[in-house]
Design a protein around this motif. Structure first.
Motif, short mmCIF file in Angstrom:
data_model
loop_
_atom_site.label_atom_id
_atom_site.label_comp_id
_atom_site.label_asym_id
_atom_site.label_seq_id
_atom_site.Cartn_x
_atom_site.Cartn_y
_atom_site.Cartn_z
N THR A 46 1.08 -1.59 -0.07
CA THR A 46 -0.06 -0.24 0.04
C THR A 46 0.75 1.23 -0.09
OG1 THR A 46 -2.02 0.57 1.16
CG2 THR A 46 -0.49 0.60 2.68
N THR A 47 0.15 2.21 -0.17
CA THR A 47 0.93 3.66 -0.48
C THR A 47 0.28 4.51 -0.17
OG1 THR A 47 1.82 4.88 -1.78
CG2 THR A 47 0.01 4.01 -3.04
N ALA A 48 0.76 6.27 0.12
CA ALA A 48 0.82 7.10 0.69
C ALA A 48 1.13 8.21 0.30
CB ALA A 48 -0.48 6.53 2.36
N ARG A 49 1.38 9.26 0.89
CA ARG A 49 2.25 10.02 0.36
C ARG A 49 2.97 10.54 0.85
NH1 ARG A 49 -1.68 15.04 -2.05
NH2 ARG A 49 -3.21 13.95 -1.65
N SER A 50 2.88 10.07 2.73
CA SER A 50 3.68 9.78 3.41
C SER A 50 3.65 9.81 4.66
CB SER A 50 3.31 11.35 4.76
OG SER A 50 2.35 11.69 4.67
N ALA A 51 4.80 8.72 5.21
CA ALA A 51 4.00 7.32 5.44
C ALA A 51 3.45 7.81 7.66
CB ALA A 51 5.65 6.98 6.66
N ALA A 52 2.71 6.99 8.01
CA ALA A 52 1.70 6.91 8.58
C ALA A 52 1.78 6.24 9.78
CB ALA A 52 0.09 7.37 8.08
N ASP A 53 1.47 6.03 11.27
CA ASP A 53 1.68 4.89 11.98
C ASP A 53 0.34 3.91 11.30
OD1 ASP A 53 -0.08 6.63 13.29
OD2 ASP A 53 1.48 6.64 15.03
N THR A 54 -0.85 4.36 10.88
CA THR A 54 -2.23 3.59 11.30
C THR A 54 -1.61 2.69 10.05
OG1 THR A 54 -2.26 5.66 9.55
CG2 THR A 54 -3.01 5.62 11.56
N VAL A 55 -1.05 2.41 9.28
CA VAL A 55 -0.69 1.05 8.09
C VAL A 55 -1.11 0.15 8.73
CG1 VAL A 55 0.77 0.06 5.92
CG2 VAL A 55 0.65 2.74 6.33
N PRO A 56 -1.68 -0.99 8.48
CA PRO A 56 -2.18 -2.32 9.00
C PRO A 56 -0.72 -2.88 8.95
CG PRO A 56 -3.78 -1.62 7.75
CD PRO A 56 -2.23 -0.55 7.24
N GLU A 57 0.05 -3.94 10.48
CA GLU A 57 0.91 -4.64 10.35
C GLU A 57 0.58 -5.40 9.75
OE1 GLU A 57 2.88 -6.92 13.88
OE2 GLU A 57 1.22 -5.76 13.56
N GLY A 58 1.86 -6.22 8.17
CA GLY A 58 1.37 -6.55 7.89
C GLY A 58 1.33 -6.44 6.51
N ALA A 59 1.89 -5.20 5.96
CA ALA A 59 1.62 -4.72 4.48
C ALA A 59 2.83 -4.61 4.03
CB ALA A 59 0.08 -4.14 4.12
N VAL A 60 3.23 -3.60 3.01
CA VAL A 60 4.71 -3.73 2.74
C VAL A 60 4.10 -2.01 2.16
CG1 VAL A 60 6.19 -3.32 0.77
CG2 VAL A 60 5.56 -5.17 1.69
#
Length: 258
Positions: A46-60
């Motif tokens: 998955t992707t977004a313009r900036s990193a976030a600590d809400t990205v689900p664990e287990g995803a790249v």
């Protein structure tokens, strides 16, 4: 780039072994789609313009700006490197802020709305769909908006871009159907997400009042991210194997369509 680890239980692995790319997956609807894909056994980038600590664990996770051709190319390359290819593509990145009316929307914001809500999908599809076509399998879901038919002037740059996305999605579905690749659209209504709340606050400020109809949709509540993710996962799954070129409106009855 984070390390991928799937922690889903075996009993939930409906899409085990499938490789998915989800744009805008760091929060809200996108994060819910990522979580459900992981729970179903998929490998997910998955992707977004900036990193976030809400990205689900287990995803790249890869930082990327899908509004540009260069960003789309970098993202496609990252997906090939991390996953070895893409079987499922979910275009969730999108959004635009309100204005006092259509004529008040600056030219640069029209272009930004088109780049993010329409052309990002066109560019990324052009980079990755040919590989699905060659394998004669794949599923693409474009996330649009249930508000498209309302043509509200303060949001016209957004709804016009999403209307273009829906038209494009139907045409792409026709082109790819003979090769076993399905293309569908999910159109969410008012959903409890950080982006949606920010937009409602912006409109309230512009209108010097609530700026929205506070009445709940006919089903009695706003949508949750998982309500939309359920629809996305259905369209990606084999249960929707005879669906392509469709638009699934998930809005609690908020925007009836004829």
């Amino acid at each position: 780039m984070t390390t991928m680890e799937n922690t889903a239980g075996p009993g939930t692995w409906e899409l085990v072994g499938k490789r998915a790319l989800v744009t805008g997956g760091s929060r809200g609807i996108g994060a819910a789609v990522v979580r459900q894909l992981l729970d179903a056994g998929a490998q997910v980038l998955t992707t977004a313009r900036s990193a976030a600590d809400t990205v689900p664990e287990g995803a790249v996770f890869v930082e990327a700006d899908v509004r540009t051709r260069a960003g789309a190319e970098a993202l496609a390359a990252a997906a090939r490197e991390a996953l070895g290819g893409v079987d499922m593509l979910v275009h969730n990145a999108g959004g635009a802020g309100p204005h006092r009316g259509a004529l008040a929307i600056p030219d640069e914001e029209w272009q930004d709305a088109l780049d993010l809500n329409f052309l990002a999908s066109v560019r990324l599809d052009a980079l990755l769909a040919p590989e699905m076509r060659e394998r004669r399998s794949g599923a693409i879901v474009h996330v649009s908006s249930a508000a498209v038919p309302t043509v509200a002037p303060p949001f016209l740059h957004y709804t016009a871009a999403k209307a273009a996305l829906e038209n494009y999605s139907r045409g792409l579905a026709q082109e790819l159907a003979p090769f076993g690749v399905r293309v569908n659209t999910v159109s969410p209504g008012r959903t409890a997400t950080p982006g949606g709340e920010r937009t409602r606050e912006q409109w309230a400020h512009l209108s010097e009042g609530p700026g929205q109809d506070l009445t709940a949709p006919p089903l009695g509540r706003d949508g949750e991210p998982d309500d939309i993710a359920d629809a996305v996962l259905f369209l990606l799954s084999a249960r929707a194997s005879w669906l392509t070129g469709s638009s699934l409106v998930v809005d609690g009855g908020e925007f009836p369509r004829g």
